[in-house]
Design a protein around this motif. Structure first.
Motif, PDB file in Angstrom:
ATOM      1  N   ALA A  34       0.736  -1.222  -0.143  1.00 13.71           N
ATOM      2  CA  ALA A  34       0.128  -0.301   0.059  1.00 13.71           C
ATOM      3  C   ALA A  34       0.841   1.095  -0.061  1.00 13.71           C
ATOM      4  O   ALA A  34       1.633   1.415   0.975  1.00 13.71           O
ATOM      5  N   THR A  35       0.737   1.905  -0.868  1.00 15.79           N
ATOM      6  CA  THR A  35       1.841   3.065  -1.198  1.00 15.79           C
ATOM      7  C   THR A  35       0.709   4.678  -0.972  1.00 15.79           C
ATOM      8  O   THR A  35      -0.290   4.604  -1.292  1.00 15.79           O
ATOM      9  N   ALA A  36       1.704   5.315  -0.520  1.00 13.24           N
ATOM     10  CA  ALA A  36       1.144   6.959  -0.483  1.00 13.24           C
ATOM     11  C   ALA A  36       2.192   7.703  -0.367  1.00 13.24           C
ATOM     12  O   ALA A  36       3.310   7.416   0.079  1.00 13.24           O
ATOM     13  N   ARG A  37       1.942   9.135  -0.388  1.00  8.71           N
ATOM     14  CA  ARG A  37       3.253  10.206  -0.263  1.00  8.71           C
ATOM     15  C   ARG A  37       3.816   9.890   1.287  1.00  8.71           C
ATOM     16  O   ARG A  37       5.177   9.942   1.479  1.00  8.71           O
ATOM     17  N   ASP A  38       2.977   9.463   2.161  1.00  7.42           N
ATOM     18  CA  ASP A  38       3.344   9.410   3.677  1.00  7.42           C
ATOM     19  C   ASP A  38       3.062   8.036   4.006  1.00  7.42           C
ATOM     20  O   ASP A  38       1.566   7.920   4.054  1.00  7.42           O
ATOM     21  N   ALA A  39       3.804   7.110   4.251  1.00  5.35           N
ATOM     22  CA  ALA A  39       3.465   5.737   4.541  1.00  5.35           C
ATOM     23  C   ALA A  39       2.810   5.793   5.874  1.00  5.35           C
ATOM     24  O   ALA A  39       1.889   4.743   6.138  1.00  5.35           O
ATOM     25  N   ALA A  40       2.977   6.638   6.660  1.00  2.24           N
ATOM     26  CA  ALA A  40       2.258   6.648   7.979  1.00  2.24           C
ATOM     27  C   ALA A  40       0.464   6.914   7.898  1.00  2.24           C
ATOM     28  O   ALA A  40       0.016   6.358   8.705  1.00  2.24           O
ATOM     29  N   THR A  41       0.217   7.652   6.826  1.00  2.00           N
ATOM     30  CA  THR A  41      -1.008   7.643   6.604  1.00  2.00           C
ATOM     31  C   THR A  41      -1.761   6.218   6.352  1.00  2.00           C
ATOM     32  O   THR A  41      -2.778   5.968   6.580  1.00  2.00           O
ATOM     33  N   VAL A  42      -1.132   5.275   5.654  1.00  2.00           N
ATOM     34  CA  VAL A  42      -1.608   4.006   5.273  1.00  2.00           C
ATOM     35  C   VAL A  42      -1.678   3.222   6.760  1.00  2.00           C
ATOM     36  O   VAL A  42      -2.767   2.585   6.924  1.00  2.00           O
TER      37      VAL A  42
END
Length: 281
Positions: A34-42
C-alpha cells in the motif's frame, strides 16, 4: 503464501477508496503493498498487518517508484495485481484553471499512472501473469462543466488502457478500467484531494462560487457506499476472467449508458456525410 492469494500493489492508499481497497484485499486473504506519499497515513487508516507493506511513494517520482517496486519484490517476490488509484481532483471552469493546475492534474492522474505501470510491467512480463486495474471515473466517459481538466485526465487514461490491453495480453497480463460514480467521502481529509481555481475571471465568478459551494456540500452526501465498493472491487479483481471495464455505482451506470446511446445517435446522424467519403474505386 496461500496459492489463492495474490500480491496487490495499490497507489493512493493513504485515504479514500485506496485505504478501503487495502483493507478489503487483506480481509480477502491477499498480500498488499500500500503506497502513499506518507506511509504513516496508510498505517493510520489500515492499521498494521503481517500481510501489509506500507510504503512512501510519489507517483510523479520515478526513483521513488523503482524503490517501492524493489521493496515489494524483496518482501513478497511477485506482484500480481496493480491498482492505479492515486489521483487528485482539480475542479473549475477551464479558463480559471492555471496552466500549473492543468499540468499538476495530468502529472498525478495520468502520467503518474503511466510511471507506476511502466515500472511494474517488466515484473508481470517475467511472471507471464498479472492484472493492471486503473481507476478512472464516470467522468472519464461523460464530460461536463466545471470538471474539464479532471475529465481530460480520465479520458486520457481510458484511451491508454484500452490501447495497451492487446499489447500486453500475449504476456498473460489482463487489464480492467474501473469507472466509479460518486462514493461517500469521510469528513475532512478526503476533501483535501479537491483543488479549486486559481484564476479569477469576472464572467465566471458568480457561477464559480455557486459550483464550488455545491462541490463542498456534496462531500459526505454522495450516493455510493465505499465499503460496498471495496468489497465489489475485490470480487471483480478475483474473477477468473475480469472485465475490461467495470462501471461502479448506479449513477455511473445511468450516465455511461446515456452517453453510449448518444454516441450511437451522433455516429449515425448524417450517413450521407459520414459513410460516403471513401474512394469510388
Amino acid at each position: 503464501m496461500m496459492t489463492t492469494s495474490k500480491v496487490w500493489f495499490i497507489t493512493g492508499a493513504g485515504r479514500g477508496i485506496g485505504s478501503d481497497l487495502a483493507t478489503a484485499a487483506l480481509e480477502a486473504g491477499h498480500y498488499v503493498v500500500a503506497t502513499a506519499r506518507d506511509a504513516a497515513t496508510v498505517t493510520a487508516e489500515v492499521g498494521e498487518h503481517e500481510r501489509l507493506l506500507p510504503l512512501a511513494m510519489d507517483v510523479t517520482d520515478p526513483g521513488a517508484i523503482d524503490g517501492a517496486v524493489k521493496a515489494a519484490m524483496n518482501r513478497f517476490g511477485r506482484i500480481d495485481v496493480l491498482i492505479n488509484n492515486a489521483g487528485r481532483f482539480y475542479t473549475g471552469f477551464f479558463e480559471t484553471m492555471s496552466p500549473e493546475q492543468v499540468r499538476n492534474q495530468m502529472e498525478v492522474s495520468f502520467f503518474g499512472t503511466l510511471n507506476v505501470t511502466r515500472a511494474i510491467l517488466p515484473v508481470m512480463r517475467r511472471q507471464r501473469q498479472g492484472h493492471i486495474v486503473t481507476v478512472s471515473a464516470m467522468l472519464g466517459v461523460v464530460g461536463g462543466p466545471f470538471v474539464s481538466i479532471f475529465a481530460a485526465s480520465k479520458f486520457a487514461l481510458e484511451g491508454w488502457m484500452e490501447s495497451i490491453a492487446p499489447e500486453i495480453a500475449p504476456f498473460g497480463i489482463t487489464t480492467t478500467i474501473v469507472e466509479p460514480g460518486a462514493f461517500r467521502t469521510k469528513p475532512g481529509k478526503d476533501r483535501l484531494r479537491t483543488v479549486f481555481p486559481e484564476i479569477t475571471i469576472e464572467d465566471y465568478t458568480e457561477e464559480t462560487e455557486k459550483r464550488s459551494a455545491s462541490v463542498m456540500a456534496f462531500y459526505g452526501n454522495e450516493p455510493g457506499h465505499r465499503i460496498k465498493l471495496a468489497s465489489a472491487f475485490v470480487t471483480v479483481v478475483d474473477m477468473e476472467q475480469p472485465p475490461k471495464r467495470w462501471v461502479a455505482g448506479k449513477d455511473a451506470v445511468e450516465g455511461i449508458v446515456a452517453k453510449g446511446k448518444q454516441l450511437i445517435v451522433d455516429a449515425t446522424a448524417f450517413p450521407e456525410l459520414s459513410i460516403t467519403l471513401g474512394h469510388d474505386d
